[in-house]
Design a protein around this motif. Structure first.
Motif, PDB file in Angstrom:
ATOM      1  N   GLU A  81      69.934  68.097  16.688  1.00 44.47           N
ATOM      2  CA  GLU A  81      69.766  66.787  16.563  1.00 44.47           C
ATOM      3  C   GLU A  81      70.004  65.987  15.244  1.00 44.47           C
ATOM      4  O   GLU A  81      70.743  64.994  14.979  1.00 44.47           O
ATOM      5  CB  GLU A  81      68.012  66.296  16.783  1.00 44.47           C
ATOM      6  CG  GLU A  81      67.768  66.585  18.183  1.00 44.47           C
ATOM      7  CD  GLU A  81      68.138  65.624  19.127  1.00 44.47           C
ATOM      8  OE1 GLU A  81      68.410  64.277  18.485  1.00 44.47           O
ATOM      9  OE2 GLU A  81      68.055  65.391  20.214  1.00 44.47           O
ATOM     10  N   ARG A  82      70.102  66.979  14.244  1.00 42.58           N
ATOM     11  CA  ARG A  82      70.217  66.429  12.598  1.00 42.58           C
ATOM     12  C   ARG A  82      71.709  66.522  12.287  1.00 42.58           C
ATOM     13  O   ARG A  82      72.246  65.823  11.503  1.00 42.58           O
ATOM     14  CB  ARG A  82      69.455  67.382  11.981  1.00 42.58           C
ATOM     15  CG  ARG A  82      67.969  67.241  11.812  1.00 42.58           C
ATOM     16  CD  ARG A  82      67.345  66.253  11.273  1.00 42.58           C
ATOM     17  NE  ARG A  82      67.536  66.043   9.720  1.00 42.58           N
ATOM     18  CZ  ARG A  82      68.140  65.183   8.997  1.00 42.58           C
ATOM     19  NH1 ARG A  82      68.234  64.166   9.363  1.00 42.58           N
ATOM     20  NH2 ARG A  82      68.115  65.471   7.538  1.00 42.58           N
ATOM     21  N   SER A 114      76.146  56.561  15.977  1.00 43.42           N
ATOM     22  CA  SER A 114      74.742  56.858  15.097  1.00 43.42           C
ATOM     23  C   SER A 114      74.488  58.597  15.487  1.00 43.42           C
ATOM     24  O   SER A 114      74.911  58.900  16.424  1.00 43.42           O
ATOM     25  CB  SER A 114      73.727  56.031  15.492  1.00 43.42           C
ATOM     26  OG  SER A 114      73.066  56.165  16.580  1.00 43.42           O
ATOM     27  N   MET A 125      68.127  62.531  15.807  1.00 41.55           N
ATOM     28  CA  MET A 125      66.771  62.011  15.525  1.00 41.55           C
ATOM     29  C   MET A 125      66.593  62.488  13.997  1.00 41.55           C
ATOM     30  O   MET A 125      67.081  63.435  13.346  1.00 41.55           O
ATOM     31  CB  MET A 125      65.701  62.872  16.270  1.00 41.55           C
ATOM     32  CG  MET A 125      65.610  62.600  17.963  1.00 41.55           C
ATOM     33  SD  MET A 125      64.618  63.800  18.570  1.00 41.55           S
ATOM     34  CE  MET A 125      63.156  63.182  18.052  1.00 41.55           C
ATOM     35  N   THR A 126      65.615  61.550  13.165  1.00 37.94           N
ATOM     36  CA  THR A 126      65.446  61.810  11.751  1.00 37.94           C
ATOM     37  C   THR A 126      64.323  62.731  11.935  1.00 37.94           C
ATOM     38  O   THR A 126      63.852  63.434  12.635  1.00 37.94           O
ATOM     39  CB  THR A 126      65.026  60.407  11.183  1.00 37.94           C
ATOM     40  OG1 THR A 126      63.592  59.971  11.681  1.00 37.94           O
ATOM     41  CG2 THR A 126      66.158  59.377  11.727  1.00 37.94           C
ATOM     42  N   LEU A 127      64.267  63.092  10.520  1.00 42.10           N
ATOM     43  CA  LEU A 127      62.890  63.930  10.253  1.00 42.10           C
ATOM     44  C   LEU A 127      61.750  63.591  10.727  1.00 42.10           C
ATOM     45  O   LEU A 127      60.698  64.480  11.301  1.00 42.10           O
ATOM     46  CB  LEU A 127      62.981  64.207   8.559  1.00 42.10           C
ATOM     47  CG  LEU A 127      64.133  65.018   8.212  1.00 42.10           C
ATOM     48  CD1 LEU A 127      63.942  65.198   6.526  1.00 42.10           C
ATOM     49  CD2 LEU A 127      64.122  66.302   8.592  1.00 42.10           C
ATOM     50  N   HIS A 128      61.176  62.439  10.612  1.00 41.01           N
ATOM     51  CA  HIS A 128      60.217  61.799  11.059  1.00 41.01           C
ATOM     52  C   HIS A 128      60.206  61.645  12.520  1.00 41.01           C
ATOM     53  O   HIS A 128      59.029  61.826  13.089  1.00 41.01           O
ATOM     54  CB  HIS A 128      60.032  60.228  10.335  1.00 41.01           C
ATOM     55  CG  HIS A 128      59.861  60.200   8.871  1.00 41.01           C
ATOM     56  ND1 HIS A 128      58.818  60.875   8.275  1.00 41.01           N
ATOM     57  CD2 HIS A 128      60.812  60.171   8.144  1.00 41.01           C
ATOM     58  CE1 HIS A 128      58.825  60.516   6.866  1.00 41.01           C
ATOM     59  NE2 HIS A 128      60.179  60.243   6.736  1.00 41.01           N
ATOM     60  N   ASP A 129      61.130  61.281  12.902  1.00 42.61           N
ATOM     61  CA  ASP A 129      61.178  61.311  14.678  1.00 42.61           C
ATOM     62  C   ASP A 129      60.774  62.909  14.935  1.00 42.61           C
ATOM     63  O   ASP A 129      59.977  62.966  16.272  1.00 42.61           O
ATOM     64  CB  ASP A 129      62.554  61.126  15.114  1.00 42.61           C
ATOM     65  CG  ASP A 129      62.849  59.654  14.766  1.00 42.61           C
ATOM     66  OD1 ASP A 129      61.654  58.795  14.774  1.00 42.61           O
ATOM     67  OD2 ASP A 129      64.098  59.143  14.750  1.00 42.61           O
ATOM     68  N   ALA A 169      57.131  65.986   8.338  1.00 41.53           N
ATOM     69  CA  ALA A 169      58.420  65.903   8.026  1.00 41.53           C
ATOM     70  C   ALA A 169      59.063  67.004   7.103  1.00 41.53           C
ATOM     71  O   ALA A 169      60.056  67.542   7.257  1.00 41.53           O
ATOM     72  CB  ALA A 169      58.970  64.595   7.516  1.00 41.53           C
ATOM     73  N   ARG A 218      61.884  69.674   7.628  1.00 34.26           N
ATOM     74  CA  ARG A 218      63.082  70.237   6.771  1.00 34.26           C
ATOM     75  C   ARG A 218      62.965  71.610   6.401  1.00 34.26           C
ATOM     76  O   ARG A 218      64.416  72.093   6.439  1.00 34.26           O
ATOM     77  CB  ARG A 218      62.760  69.486   5.427  1.00 34.26           C
ATOM     78  CG  ARG A 218      63.806  69.421   4.544  1.00 34.26           C
ATOM     79  CD  ARG A 218      63.603  68.820   3.143  1.00 34.26           C
ATOM     80  NE  ARG A 218      62.579  69.621   2.443  1.00 34.26           N
ATOM     81  CZ  ARG A 218      62.829  70.660   1.636  1.00 34.26           C
ATOM     82  NH1 ARG A 218      64.045  71.096   1.646  1.00 34.26           N
ATOM     83  NH2 ARG A 218      61.842  71.244   1.133  1.00 34.26           N
TER      84      ARG A 218
END
Length: 313
Positions: free
Chosen positions: A265-266, A275, A278-282, A291, A295
């Motif tokens: 995802e990252r 784009s 997903m972000t760390l928060h997602d 989060a 990481r």
């Protein structure tokens, strides 16, 4: 030339009176040579026939010498037509003299033509060869048609410039001039365009010499080199492709499902709109952790993948 020797200037007039075929006084420069050539006797038809037959039948060198000397002025006159190519006048004359000697050796007095008409072809041929070899480092004309076009293009372009109705004050040819030249010379218009481009261009050193300050000068070799087929570059490219496909696949398979999902995802996922994933928060919201924890998992997974990729390489 054989048979022509230098002598003290004080004896020049006396020797010249005795031998009208002498190129005395000593020829220290080109102007002196041309002046002496123009004073050499010209042969009558009977003399030319006599000397030519002596050369042909008896290989008489003195007769050949008189035939050559009497036509040196023809070489000088012809050479003046080629001064526009920027080559030394003396070199043009020298090459023309070689052509003249070839013509004298091959001349047949029984063909019913004067030597001047026969020799002109050989004189021009040698000058043309010299010009094509020395006008540029890179040859601009190799075939017979290209040679003809090369020597006619300059004179015809000059004619266009001198024509008041067609005066454009440009160095390039217009479409109408290209068509006219192609019809006149019986060649394709593409050949006229190509020859003009060859003549208007210049020679460029691919690998220029270092400058005075010792630094290497920048030349076309720096950006014309094709490294795509260089063996080392090919091996490196194949290794990168291998790591980017099989290597990444093997490294991902060595991860646990959560770590693999986070890395994909990252770093590996690209949406249709360009784009990323997903972000760390997602991911933190999905796995119900912080989060920072996501990481940390990502960092540990990347270290593990690097070890697998290193072993794979």
């Amino acid at each position: 030339m054989k048979g022509v020797i230098a002598a003290p200037a004080g004896t020049a007039s006396a020797l010249a009176a005795v031998n009208p075929w002498s190129l005395l006084p000593p020829l220290g420069n080109l102007d002196a040579y041309i002046s002496a050539v123009n004073r050499l006797p010209m042969l009558t038809l009977e003399q030319e026939q006599e000397f030519a037959r002596k050369l042909k039948e008896n290989n008489d060198i003195e007769s050949a010498e008189k035939l050559v000397l009497s036509h040196l002025r023809l070489v000088v006159s012809t050479s003046r037509k080629y001064l526009g190519y920027g080559l030394p006048h003396g070199d043009l004359i020298q090459e023309g003299n070689i052509g003249l000697m070839k013509a004298v050796r091959r001349f047949d007095p029984d063909q019913g033509v004067r030597l001047v008409s026969y020799a002109l072809h050989w004189i021009k041929a040698e000058m043309h060869e010299y010009i094509l070899k020395n006008w540029r480092m890179v040859k601009v004309a190799t075939t017979k048609a290209q040679r003809k076009l090369f020597f006619n293009l300059r004179s015809m372009k000059q004619g266009f410039k001198d024509d008041a109705d067609a005066a454009t004050h440009r160095d390039t040819l217009s479409e109408g001039q290209i068509d006219s030249m192609a019809r006149t010379l019986n060649v394709k218009r593409e050949e006229v365009i190509e020859m003009e481009q060859r003549m208007s261009g210049g020679d460029v050193l691919l690998d220029p010499s270092p400058s005075d300050d010792g630094e290497d000068a920048f030349g076309p070799i720096a950006y014309l080199a094709d490294a795509t087929h260089e063996p080392t570059a090919l091996l490196e490219s194949r290794a990168r492709d291998n790591l980017a496909s099989d290597g990444i696949t093997a490294a991902l398979q060595d991860l646990d499902p959560r770590s693999r999902r986070i890395v994909e995802e990252r770093w590996l996922k690209v949406n249709d709109d360009g784009s990323g994933g997903m972000t760390l928060h997602d991911l933190a919201a999905e796995y119900k952790v912080s989060a920072e924890r996501i990481r940390q998992i990502e960092v540990a997974a990347m270290k593990k993948m690097k070890k697998v990729l290193a072993a794979f390489a």
